[in-house]
Scaffold this motif. Structure first.
Motif, PDB file in Angstrom:
ATOM      1  N   ALA A 109       0.921  -0.988  -0.571  1.00  0.00           N
ATOM      2  CA  ALA A 109       0.167  -0.091  -0.126  1.00  0.00           C
ATOM      3  C   ALA A 109       0.893   1.222  -0.327  1.00  0.00           C
ATOM      4  O   ALA A 109       0.846   2.098  -0.824  1.00  0.00           O
ATOM      5  N   ALA A 110       1.899   0.984   0.542  1.00  0.00           N
ATOM      6  CA  ALA A 110       3.050   2.587   0.646  1.00  0.00           C
ATOM      7  C   ALA A 110       3.914   2.170  -0.650  1.00  0.00           C
ATOM      8  O   ALA A 110       3.522   3.835  -1.383  1.00  0.00           O
ATOM      9  N   ASN A 111       3.586   1.640  -1.295  1.00  0.00           N
ATOM     10  CA  ASN A 111       4.561   1.494  -2.314  1.00  0.00           C
ATOM     11  C   ASN A 111       3.309   1.691  -2.727  1.00  0.00           C
ATOM     12  O   ASN A 111       4.213   3.122  -4.434  1.00  0.00           O
ATOM     13  N   GLN A 112       2.486   1.510  -3.799  1.00  0.00           N
ATOM     14  CA  GLN A 112       0.912   2.632  -4.479  1.00  0.00           C
ATOM     15  C   GLN A 112       1.311   3.359  -4.207  1.00  0.00           C
ATOM     16  O   GLN A 112       0.568   4.963  -4.992  1.00  0.00           O
ATOM     17  N   GLU A 113       0.908   4.070  -2.992  1.00  0.00           N
ATOM     18  CA  GLU A 113       0.979   5.236  -2.335  1.00  0.00           C
ATOM     19  C   GLU A 113       1.725   5.937  -2.727  1.00  0.00           C
ATOM     20  O   GLU A 113       1.583   7.314  -3.968  1.00  0.00           O
ATOM     21  N   ILE A 114       3.061   5.911  -2.868  1.00  0.00           N
ATOM     22  CA  ILE A 114       4.749   6.596  -2.961  1.00  0.00           C
ATOM     23  C   ILE A 114       4.110   6.629  -5.047  1.00  0.00           C
ATOM     24  O   ILE A 114       4.895   7.654  -5.629  1.00  0.00           O
ATOM     25  N   LEU A 115       4.655   5.884  -5.479  1.00  0.00           N
ATOM     26  CA  LEU A 115       4.514   5.793  -6.955  1.00  0.00           C
ATOM     27  C   LEU A 115       3.083   6.683  -7.938  1.00  0.00           C
ATOM     28  O   LEU A 115       3.428   7.549  -8.587  1.00  0.00           O
ATOM     29  N   SER A 116       1.983   6.570  -7.083  1.00  0.00           N
ATOM     30  CA  SER A 116       0.808   7.377  -7.717  1.00  0.00           C
ATOM     31  C   SER A 116       0.510   8.737  -7.123  1.00  0.00           C
ATOM     32  O   SER A 116       0.942   9.628  -7.612  1.00  0.00           O
ATOM     33  N   GLY A 117       2.002   8.936  -6.241  1.00  0.00           N
ATOM     34  CA  GLY A 117       1.529  10.566  -5.793  1.00  0.00           C
ATOM     35  C   GLY A 117       2.376  11.138  -6.853  1.00  0.00           C
ATOM     36  O   GLY A 117       2.784  12.353  -7.056  1.00  0.00           O
ATOM     37  N   LEU A 118       3.766  10.324  -6.757  1.00  0.00           N
ATOM     38  CA  LEU A 118       4.652  10.986  -7.926  1.00  0.00           C
ATOM     39  C   LEU A 118       4.094  11.390  -9.386  1.00  0.00           C
ATOM     40  O   LEU A 118       4.453  11.946  -9.274  1.00  0.00           O
ATOM     41  N   GLU A 119       3.723  10.050  -9.504  1.00  0.00           N
ATOM     42  CA  GLU A 119       3.234  10.391 -11.101  1.00  0.00           C
ATOM     43  C   GLU A 119       1.760  11.139 -11.290  1.00  0.00           C
ATOM     44  O   GLU A 119       2.226  11.524 -12.179  1.00  0.00           O
ATOM     45  N   ASN A 120       1.043  11.896  -9.569  1.00  0.00           N
ATOM     46  CA  ASN A 120      -0.155  12.991  -9.835  1.00  0.00           C
ATOM     47  C   ASN A 120       0.537  14.354  -9.824  1.00  0.00           C
ATOM     48  O   ASN A 120      -0.137  14.939  -8.843  1.00  0.00           O
ATOM     49  N   GLY A 121       1.831  14.293  -9.217  1.00  0.00           N
ATOM     50  CA  GLY A 121       2.692  15.732  -8.993  1.00  0.00           C
ATOM     51  C   GLY A 121       3.518  15.511  -7.956  1.00  0.00           C
ATOM     52  O   GLY A 121       3.312  16.927  -7.768  1.00  0.00           O
ATOM     53  N   LEU A 122       2.858  14.913  -6.422  1.00  0.00           N
ATOM     54  CA  LEU A 122       4.513  14.897  -5.779  1.00  0.00           C
ATOM     55  C   LEU A 122       5.719  14.249  -5.822  1.00  0.00           C
ATOM     56  O   LEU A 122       5.860  14.210  -7.598  1.00  0.00           O
ATOM     57  N   SER A 123       6.524  15.479  -5.278  1.00  0.00           N
ATOM     58  CA  SER A 123       8.019  15.632  -6.254  1.00  0.00           C
ATOM     59  C   SER A 123       8.555  15.567  -4.211  1.00  0.00           C
ATOM     60  O   SER A 123      10.270  15.351  -4.748  1.00  0.00           O
ATOM     61  N   ALA A 124       8.345  15.288  -3.313  1.00  0.00           N
ATOM     62  CA  ALA A 124       8.951  14.705  -2.181  1.00  0.00           C
ATOM     63  C   ALA A 124       8.063  13.820  -1.399  1.00  0.00           C
ATOM     64  O   ALA A 124       7.113  13.481  -1.635  1.00  0.00           O
ATOM     65  N   ILE A 125       8.508  12.885  -0.760  1.00  0.00           N
ATOM     66  CA  ILE A 125       8.287  11.913   0.165  1.00  0.00           C
ATOM     67  C   ILE A 125       8.760  11.626   1.456  1.00  0.00           C
ATOM     68  O   ILE A 125       9.550  12.057   1.912  1.00  0.00           O
ATOM     69  N   TRP A 126       7.678  11.746   2.152  1.00  0.00           N
ATOM     70  CA  TRP A 126       8.254  11.602   3.657  1.00  0.00           C
ATOM     71  C   TRP A 126       7.410  10.363   4.424  1.00  0.00           C
ATOM     72  O   TRP A 126       6.252  10.653   4.599  1.00  0.00           O
ATOM     73  N   LEU A 127       7.824   9.353   4.706  1.00  0.00           N
ATOM     74  CA  LEU A 127       7.235   8.260   5.019  1.00  0.00           C
ATOM     75  C   LEU A 127       7.475   8.016   6.570  1.00  0.00           C
ATOM     76  O   LEU A 127       8.650   7.662   7.279  1.00  0.00           O
ATOM     77  N   GLY A 128       6.390   6.915   7.236  1.00  0.00           N
ATOM     78  CA  GLY A 128       6.195   7.004   8.174  1.00  0.00           C
ATOM     79  C   GLY A 128       6.231   5.240   8.511  1.00  0.00           C
ATOM     80  O   GLY A 128       6.722   4.910   7.051  1.00  0.00           O
ATOM     81  N   VAL A 129       7.616   4.817   9.641  1.00  0.00           N
ATOM     82  CA  VAL A 129       7.720   3.438   9.210  1.00  0.00           C
ATOM     83  C   VAL A 129       8.715   3.088  10.656  1.00  0.00           C
ATOM     84  O   VAL A 129       8.077   4.424  11.306  1.00  0.00           O
ATOM     85  N   GLY A 130       7.460   2.041  11.064  1.00  0.00           N
ATOM     86  CA  GLY A 130       7.543   1.613  12.215  1.00  0.00           C
ATOM     87  C   GLY A 130       6.320   1.456  13.051  1.00  0.00           C
ATOM     88  O   GLY A 130       5.616   1.794  12.153  1.00  0.00           O
ATOM     89  N   ASP A 131       6.348   2.444  14.486  1.00  0.00           N
ATOM     90  CA  ASP A 131       4.692   2.266  14.250  1.00  0.00           C
ATOM     91  C   ASP A 131       4.660   2.941  13.914  1.00  0.00           C
ATOM     92  O   ASP A 131       3.304   4.247  14.308  1.00  0.00           O
ATOM     93  N   HIS A 132       5.128   4.048  13.266  1.00  0.00           N
ATOM     94  CA  HIS A 132       4.182   5.525  11.991  1.00  0.00           C
ATOM     95  C   HIS A 132       3.752   4.863  10.515  1.00  0.00           C
ATOM     96  O   HIS A 132       3.612   5.838  10.141  1.00  0.00           O
ATOM     97  N   GLY A 133       4.299   3.184  10.625  1.00  0.00           N
ATOM     98  CA  GLY A 133       3.943   3.399   8.875  1.00  0.00           C
ATOM     99  C   GLY A 133       4.430   1.608   8.350  1.00  0.00           C
ATOM    100  O   GLY A 133       4.077   1.196   9.514  1.00  0.00           O
ATOM    101  N   VAL A 134       4.915   1.770   7.680  1.00  0.00           N
ATOM    102  CA  VAL A 134       5.564   0.248   7.296  1.00  0.00           C
ATOM    103  C   VAL A 134       7.049  -0.189   8.199  1.00  0.00           C
ATOM    104  O   VAL A 134       7.703   1.011   8.661  1.00  0.00           O
TER     105      VAL A 134
END
Length: 395
Positions: A109-134
């Motif tokens: 889900a995180a990878n899909q959200e990252i790649l979809s966001g970059l394809e649709n206008g994002l130019s930087a990623i702030w990724l939650g890891v551990g207790d905050h995400g993947v």
């Protein structure tokens, strides 16, 4: 806003040598006298001061600014004290980096959200890891397909930062890039501000060790984030947020310079500040933050390193729960203020972020898209990024 003409040489700028201003002052006196049902003479010689506003920090905002208030022109962007921006060569077609917090709890889900966001206008990623995400172990899968040299990556890993950094460095070791320095990474370690907010994070010695490891890498890695948003969310006014953030940043420098030079230490610190719907205050805050940190770097003997990256996040404290749709307007103003103020990266929180998921009956994808498109409209239709420091272009 009326603009007064230039005063005659040697004339008092408050005198009749500036014809428009006395006429405006007289008009102000007439309106105020009528509203207060008093004679205009009772309002004193400067009735316009009755229209002054005072911020929470005690700063006075006048109702009108003219050439009477003009200050000497500041140095160009990319030059100490960096008030006009940290870079004089920023890509005007990109503007600031459009970021979003990815908080999905599984790698797919995180990878899909990252790649979809970059394809649709994002130019930087702030990724939650551990207790905050993947989970840390799934970090390679979550980042699969990400072109690190094109999209800066910042982690939000909290107490799992040591493990997350090790996993990320292993990914980067196997990643081919022509210019390693083009890869921009923020590890996001925030032990001091995390402790203030009661958020689990790595200990300060661990953050210092991360910074030492980061300084030795070929990529552009900053290990420590001074998160001013925790002070803002606790009720701090703008000046208080800046003061507390700079104090925390200075404490990090004291810890880092035990193992790194002042230049290396300064290169390991970046800042995160809240952007609010008070657009002028937000513009001023980001400009002031750069000047304050530049002064710290100057005292440390490395003035050229005084431009730490700034990450703006739209204020969580200003988000309404009762009428969440109005948050679309508030975040637009906040993003405008942050972008014009010179923030390097801007994250717009979804308009329904203060509500439980699904409360409004709209999908998470919809609210994320609206947050992303808020910035894209400012950049691609209003062209705010096409001018370097537009706030200094005209008062």
């Amino acid at each position: 806003m009326a603009i007064a003409s230039e005063p005659a040489a040697g004339a008092d700028p408050g005198s009749s040598a500036v014809p428009e201003y006395p006429a405006w002052r007289k008009g102000v006196a007439g309106v105020l006298a009528k509203a207060r049902k008093v004679d205009a003479a009772e309002l004193g010689p400067e009735p316009e001061k009755l229209l002054n506003q005072t911020t929470y920090d005690g700063l006075t905002i006048a109702p009108l600014y003219t050439r009477r208030d003009e200050l000497p022109e500041l140095p160009l962007p990319g030059v100490y004290p960096f008030v006009r921006g940290g870079s004089g060569t920023r890509d005007v077609h990109r503007g600031w980096y459009v970021s979003a917090l990815i908080g999905a709890e599984n790698a797919a889900a995180a990878n899909q959200e990252i790649l979809s966001g970059l394809e649709n206008g994002l130019s930087a990623i702030w990724l939650g890891v551990g207790d905050h995400g993947v989970p840390v172990a799934d970090l390679p899968a979550a980042l699969s397909g990400l072109l690190f040299e094109l999209a800066p990556l910042t982690l939000h890993a909290g107490a799992a930062m040591n493990e997350a950094a090790t996993a990320l460095f292993e990914i980067l070791d196997g990643y081919g890039a022509p210019e390693r320095s083009d890869i921009r990474i923020g590890l996001g370690a925030a032990p001091l501000t995390g402790r203030f907010a009661g958020i689990a994070d790595v200990a300060l010695p661990d953050a210092v060790s991360l910074a030492v490891r980061s300084a030795a890498r070929a990529e552009t890695v900053r290990a420590i984030t001074v998160d001013g948003t925790v002070f803002h969310d606790a009720g701090a006014a703008d000046v208080q947020e800046l003061g507390a953030a700079v104090a925390a940043g200075l404490e990090y420098l004291r810890a880092l310079t035990g193992q790194l030079s002042a230049v290396q230490a300064l290169r390991q610190v970046e800042f995160r500040f809240a952007a609010t719907d008070d657009q002028f205050a937000t513009i001023a805050k980001f400009r002031a933050a750069r000047q304050l940190w530049a002064r710290v770097a100057h005292v440390c003997g490395a003035p050229s390193e005084g431009s730490a990256p700034q990450h703006a996040v739209t204020s969580a404290a200003m988000m309404s729960r009762r009428d969440p749709w109005v948050n679309l307007l508030r975040t637009t103003l906040a993003a405008f203020g942050a972008g014009v103020g010179g923030a390097d990266t801007v994250t717009v929180l979804p308009f329904d972020s203060a509500l439980p998921p699904g409360e409004l009956g709209v999908s998470q994808t919809f609210s994320q898209r609206m947050a992303r498109n808020t910035q894209l409209l400012l950049l691609e239709e209003s062209h705010l990024g096409h001018v370097q420091d537009p706030a200094a272009g005209s008062w």
